[in-house]
Design a protein around this motif. Sequence first.
Motif, PDB file in Angstrom:
ATOM      1  N   ARG A  85     -10.378  -1.697  -1.108  1.00  0.00           N
ATOM      2  CA  ARG A  85      -8.868  -1.866  -0.806  1.00  0.00           C
ATOM      3  C   ARG A  85      -8.693  -2.402   0.386  1.00  0.00           C
ATOM      4  O   ARG A  85      -9.037  -1.764   1.467  1.00  0.00           O
ATOM      5  CB  ARG A  85      -8.068  -0.246  -1.197  1.00  0.00           C
ATOM      6  CG  ARG A  85      -6.784  -0.305  -0.840  1.00  0.00           C
ATOM      7  CD  ARG A  85      -5.646  -1.252  -1.636  1.00  0.00           C
ATOM      8  NE  ARG A  85      -4.380  -1.417  -1.134  1.00  0.00           N
ATOM      9  CZ  ARG A  85      -3.497  -0.471  -1.600  1.00  0.00           C
ATOM     10  NH1 ARG A  85      -3.626   0.299  -2.669  1.00  0.00           N
ATOM     11  NH2 ARG A  85      -2.218  -0.638  -1.281  1.00  0.00           N
ATOM     12  N   ASP A 115       0.268  -0.089   6.702  1.00  0.00           N
ATOM     13  CA  ASP A 115      -0.238   0.844   5.733  1.00  0.00           C
ATOM     14  C   ASP A 115      -0.560   2.223   6.288  1.00  0.00           C
ATOM     15  O   ASP A 115      -0.691   2.207   7.315  1.00  0.00           O
ATOM     16  CB  ASP A 115      -1.156   0.257   4.926  1.00  0.00           C
ATOM     17  CG  ASP A 115      -1.118  -0.871   4.204  1.00  0.00           C
ATOM     18  OD1 ASP A 115       0.067  -1.105   3.603  1.00  0.00           O
ATOM     19  OD2 ASP A 115      -2.116  -1.619   3.493  1.00  0.00           O
ATOM     20  N   HIS A 116      -0.447   3.137   5.588  1.00  0.00           N
ATOM     21  CA  HIS A 116      -0.900   4.432   5.741  1.00  0.00           C
ATOM     22  C   HIS A 116      -1.690   5.113   4.803  1.00  0.00           C
ATOM     23  O   HIS A 116      -1.746   4.733   3.711  1.00  0.00           O
ATOM     24  CB  HIS A 116       0.209   5.265   6.045  1.00  0.00           C
ATOM     25  CG  HIS A 116       1.233   5.651   5.109  1.00  0.00           C
ATOM     26  ND1 HIS A 116       2.207   4.880   4.693  1.00  0.00           N
ATOM     27  CD2 HIS A 116       1.388   6.731   4.183  1.00  0.00           C
ATOM     28  CE1 HIS A 116       2.775   5.552   3.724  1.00  0.00           C
ATOM     29  NE2 HIS A 116       2.311   6.445   3.394  1.00  0.00           N
ATOM     30  N   TYR A 166      -6.982  -7.284   8.257  1.00  0.00           N
ATOM     31  CA  TYR A 166      -6.993  -6.113   7.463  1.00  0.00           C
ATOM     32  C   TYR A 166      -8.280  -5.455   7.945  1.00  0.00           C
ATOM     33  O   TYR A 166      -9.204  -6.054   8.235  1.00  0.00           O
ATOM     34  CB  TYR A 166      -6.771  -6.334   6.005  1.00  0.00           C
ATOM     35  CG  TYR A 166      -7.913  -7.368   5.312  1.00  0.00           C
ATOM     36  CD1 TYR A 166      -9.199  -6.764   5.162  1.00  0.00           C
ATOM     37  CD2 TYR A 166      -8.082  -8.552   5.521  1.00  0.00           C
ATOM     38  CE1 TYR A 166     -10.403  -7.495   4.621  1.00  0.00           C
ATOM     39  CE2 TYR A 166      -9.067  -9.527   4.897  1.00  0.00           C
ATOM     40  CZ  TYR A 166     -10.200  -8.908   4.575  1.00  0.00           C
ATOM     41  OH  TYR A 166     -11.459  -9.623   4.096  1.00  0.00           O
ATOM     42  N   LEU A 212      -6.646  -2.679   3.736  1.00  0.00           N
ATOM     43  CA  LEU A 212      -5.233  -2.116   4.274  1.00  0.00           C
ATOM     44  C   LEU A 212      -4.765  -2.971   5.438  1.00  0.00           C
ATOM     45  O   LEU A 212      -5.649  -3.459   6.266  1.00  0.00           O
ATOM     46  CB  LEU A 212      -5.942  -0.821   4.962  1.00  0.00           C
ATOM     47  CG  LEU A 212      -6.483   0.122   4.000  1.00  0.00           C
ATOM     48  CD1 LEU A 212      -7.235   1.183   4.755  1.00  0.00           C
ATOM     49  CD2 LEU A 212      -5.573   0.755   3.061  1.00  0.00           C
ATOM     50  N   TYR A 213      -3.485  -3.284   5.469  1.00  0.00           N
ATOM     51  CA  TYR A 213      -2.870  -4.218   6.295  1.00  0.00           C
ATOM     52  C   TYR A 213      -2.065  -3.331   7.228  1.00  0.00           C
ATOM     53  O   TYR A 213      -1.549  -2.215   7.085  1.00  0.00           O
ATOM     54  CB  TYR A 213      -2.164  -5.040   5.697  1.00  0.00           C
ATOM     55  CG  TYR A 213      -2.709  -5.998   4.699  1.00  0.00           C
ATOM     56  CD1 TYR A 213      -3.397  -7.032   5.171  1.00  0.00           C
ATOM     57  CD2 TYR A 213      -2.910  -5.739   3.278  1.00  0.00           C
ATOM     58  CE1 TYR A 213      -4.250  -8.062   4.341  1.00  0.00           C
ATOM     59  CE2 TYR A 213      -3.737  -6.618   2.482  1.00  0.00           C
ATOM     60  CZ  TYR A 213      -4.378  -7.804   3.209  1.00  0.00           C
ATOM     61  OH  TYR A 213      -4.985  -8.598   2.343  1.00  0.00           O
ATOM     62  N   VAL A 232      -3.037   5.829  -0.616  1.00  0.00           N
ATOM     63  CA  VAL A 232      -2.781   4.533   0.089  1.00  0.00           C
ATOM     64  C   VAL A 232      -1.356   4.330  -0.059  1.00  0.00           C
ATOM     65  O   VAL A 232      -0.892   4.138  -1.219  1.00  0.00           O
ATOM     66  CB  VAL A 232      -3.735   3.336  -0.216  1.00  0.00           C
ATOM     67  CG1 VAL A 232      -3.117   2.155   0.790  1.00  0.00           C
ATOM     68  CG2 VAL A 232      -5.205   3.686   0.189  1.00  0.00           C
ATOM     69  N   ASN A 233      -0.498   4.340   0.834  1.00  0.00           N
ATOM     70  CA  ASN A 233       1.011   4.210   0.825  1.00  0.00           C
ATOM     71  C   ASN A 233       1.693   4.977  -0.345  1.00  0.00           C
ATOM     72  O   ASN A 233       2.371   4.522  -1.075  1.00  0.00           O
ATOM     73  CB  ASN A 233       1.322   2.916   0.606  1.00  0.00           C
ATOM     74  CG  ASN A 233       0.936   1.959   1.988  1.00  0.00           C
ATOM     75  OD1 ASN A 233       0.938   2.289   2.778  1.00  0.00           O
ATOM     76  ND2 ASN A 233       0.378   0.695   1.537  1.00  0.00           N
TER      77      ASN A 233
END
Length: 72
Positions: free
Chosen positions: A47, A53-54, A7, A49-50, A37-38
């Motif tokens: 946060r 994700d966008h 991430y 982000l993986y 985020v998403n």
Amino acid sequence: MLIDGPYITLGQLLKEEAIISSGGQAKWFLKENAVNVNDEPDDRRGRKLYDGDHVEVPDVGLFFIHLKQESE
């Protein structure tokens, strides 16, 4: 955005993409700007982000998170 680990944090993304110049600016930037985020509003600089994700940053762009693929 290609990431090496599992991430990247939202604050790191903003810095890597030169939206902010230092990590210390992330908290201020996220309080002053509506970042999604998403498709959900998020103002947490930590946060995670993986892959998949966008992140949408108004007046800047849309960023997609992808894991770097290691060549065999």
